[in-house]
Design a protein around this motif. Structure first.
Motif, short mmCIF file in Angstrom:
data_model
loop_
_atom_site.label_atom_id
_atom_site.label_comp_id
_atom_site.label_asym_id
_atom_site.label_seq_id
_atom_site.Cartn_x
_atom_site.Cartn_y
_atom_site.Cartn_z
N GLN A 102 10.06 70.34 76.87
CA GLN A 102 11.22 70.54 77.75
C GLN A 102 12.49 70.77 76.95
N PHE A 103 12.65 70.05 75.84
CA PHE A 103 13.83 70.24 75.01
C PHE A 103 13.85 71.63 74.38
N ILE A 149 0.85 62.72 75.31
CA ILE A 149 1.31 63.59 76.39
C ILE A 149 2.80 63.44 76.61
N GLY A 150 3.32 62.22 76.59
CA GLY A 150 4.74 62.01 76.80
C GLY A 150 5.60 62.69 75.75
N SER A 151 5.22 62.54 74.49
CA SER A 151 6.02 63.13 73.41
C SER A 151 5.96 64.65 73.42
N THR A 152 4.77 65.21 73.67
CA THR A 152 4.67 66.67 73.69
C THR A 152 5.44 67.26 74.87
N LYS A 193 21.41 67.39 76.28
CA LYS A 193 20.28 68.15 76.86
C LYS A 193 19.17 67.23 77.38
N ILE A 194 19.31 65.94 77.18
CA ILE A 194 18.30 65.00 77.67
C ILE A 194 18.53 64.76 79.16
N ASP A 195 17.62 65.27 79.98
CA ASP A 195 17.73 65.11 81.43
C ASP A 195 16.64 64.18 81.94
N LEU A 196 16.54 64.05 83.26
CA LEU A 196 15.59 63.12 83.85
C LEU A 196 14.15 63.48 83.50
N LYS A 215 13.78 78.83 73.76
CA LYS A 215 12.69 79.26 72.91
C LYS A 215 11.36 79.24 73.64
N LYS A 216 10.48 80.14 73.26
CA LYS A 216 9.13 80.20 73.83
C LYS A 216 8.28 79.12 73.18
N CYS A 217 7.64 78.31 74.00
CA CYS A 217 6.90 77.17 73.47
C CYS A 217 5.67 76.91 74.33
#
Length: 337
Positions: A41-42, A33-36, A158-161, A48-50
């Motif tokens: 978010q990235f 879950i964390g990685s997906t 682009k890495i945010d909280l 992009k549509k994801c």
């Protein structure tokens, strides 16, 4: 394949895609879950549509992670997921090394597609039919690989909280709170960078580990008091749980998270296993070890599974009692050598 880090190819694939689908394994854990969620978010930040699809239910203690409200479950939305797969032009496989790990039915949906597919994973012996890989068996987690992909592809800004909270959840859970051998200097360096962005590590820990239901704690007490088997001569301990026993304790997905580590924590124990029977009678197995005992090899050889040197999963279709007997037989065979 010990390591293959195709950062630029992965980034260009994302930028060139219109409909991106992210998938992970059945019974998703913290790293799945964390990685997906971190990757979702990235990709969204790139405009992009994801969409994220998981095979089935995931633990309630992960529902707070940013983005989980957008997750689509295959088992309850099969028609929709089939359409999403058909419409996609790029599919990610996160935290699993072969398609069969998404479950038999979802595997059929994803198999034989004329789509670009990318694997981001840290398990041993990955399938060889993907277009690109971000794969490293030395990485602590898939979440760590996602962080490094974002950072090393020139997108660290682009890495945010929200991304940090998602990826830290995966790193925290897959490293056993940073105590497993896969935890590296790079793992700690990443956490330091996340803290500089604003990550509150105590907040995430409390949301994951200090959020137990009374039913889970009572199940743990029952397991440790009545279901833990210890074999001193083999330096081995294991736990069995029938479907009825879990039902009696109002079992919810994720309630047995970490139980196998209690068995491994016994002084002198080098090998532990948790066996859980589901409603159909098949058995899901979790293996852990210390030192050089390879539970990945043990799971692959005897229980249709695999994973890492010291942590692996497996399955059995012969019932709980017969599975317990087979485990003991094979453990004696292997550990007595």
């Amino acid at each position: 394949m010990a390591q293959k880090l195709q950062y630029e190819e992965t980034l260009q694939s994302i930028l060139g895609a219109e409909n991106i689908l992210i998938t992970t394994h059945r019974s998703p854990d913290g790293d799945a879950i964390g990685s997906t969620m971190g990757l979702l978010q990235f990709i969204t930040k790139l405009g992009k549509k994801c969409t994220v699809v998981v095979p089935d239910e995931f633990p309630e203690f992960l529902h707070w992670i940013p983005g989980t409200d957008q997750i689509i479950r295959f088992d309850t939305n099969k028609e929709l997921v089939n359409k999403l797969v058909v419409d996609s032009d790029l599919i990610f496989s996160l935290d699993y090394n072969v398609l069969s790990r998404v479950g038999e039915e979802f595997c059929k949906v994803l198999s034989g597609l004329d789509k670009k597919m990318i694997m981001i994973d840290h398990h041993r012996e990955p399938a060889e039919n993907y277009n690109y890989y971000i794969h490293d068996i030395e990485a602590s987690s898939t979440s760590q690989l996602v962080y490094d992909f974002i950072a090393y592809s020139g997108n660290k800004d682009k890495i945010d909280l929200g991304i940090c909270e998602a990826l830290y959840s995966g790193i925290l859970t897959d490293t056993g709170s940073f105590r497993f051998p896969s935890t590296s200097a790079r793992t700690h360096e990443i956490v330091g960078e996340m803290m500089e962005i604003g990550l509150e590590i105590s907040k995430v820990y409390n949301l994951i580990y200090d959020n137990n239901s009374i039913d889970r704690l009572q199940l743990l007490g029952y397991v440790l008091g009545q279901k833990l088997s210890y074999h001193k001569d083999l330096n081995m301990a294991y736990i069995t749980l029938s479907h009825q026993e879990m039902t009696d304790h109002n079992y919810q997905p994720g309630d047995t998270e970490g139980f196998v580590n209690y068995a491994l924590s016994i002084k002198g124990v080098k090998f532990s296993c948790l066996m859980k029977e589901n409603e159909s009678g098949s058995v899901r197995m979790s293996f852990r070890s210390k030192g050089d005992f390879d539970v990945n090899k043990f799971a692959r050889t005897y229980f249709s599974g695999g994973g890492h040197l010291n942590a692996a999963g497996g399955r059995s279709s012969i019932g709980l009692e017969a599975t317990e007997k087979r485990l003991l037989e094979k453990a004696i065979e292997v550990l007595s050598k």
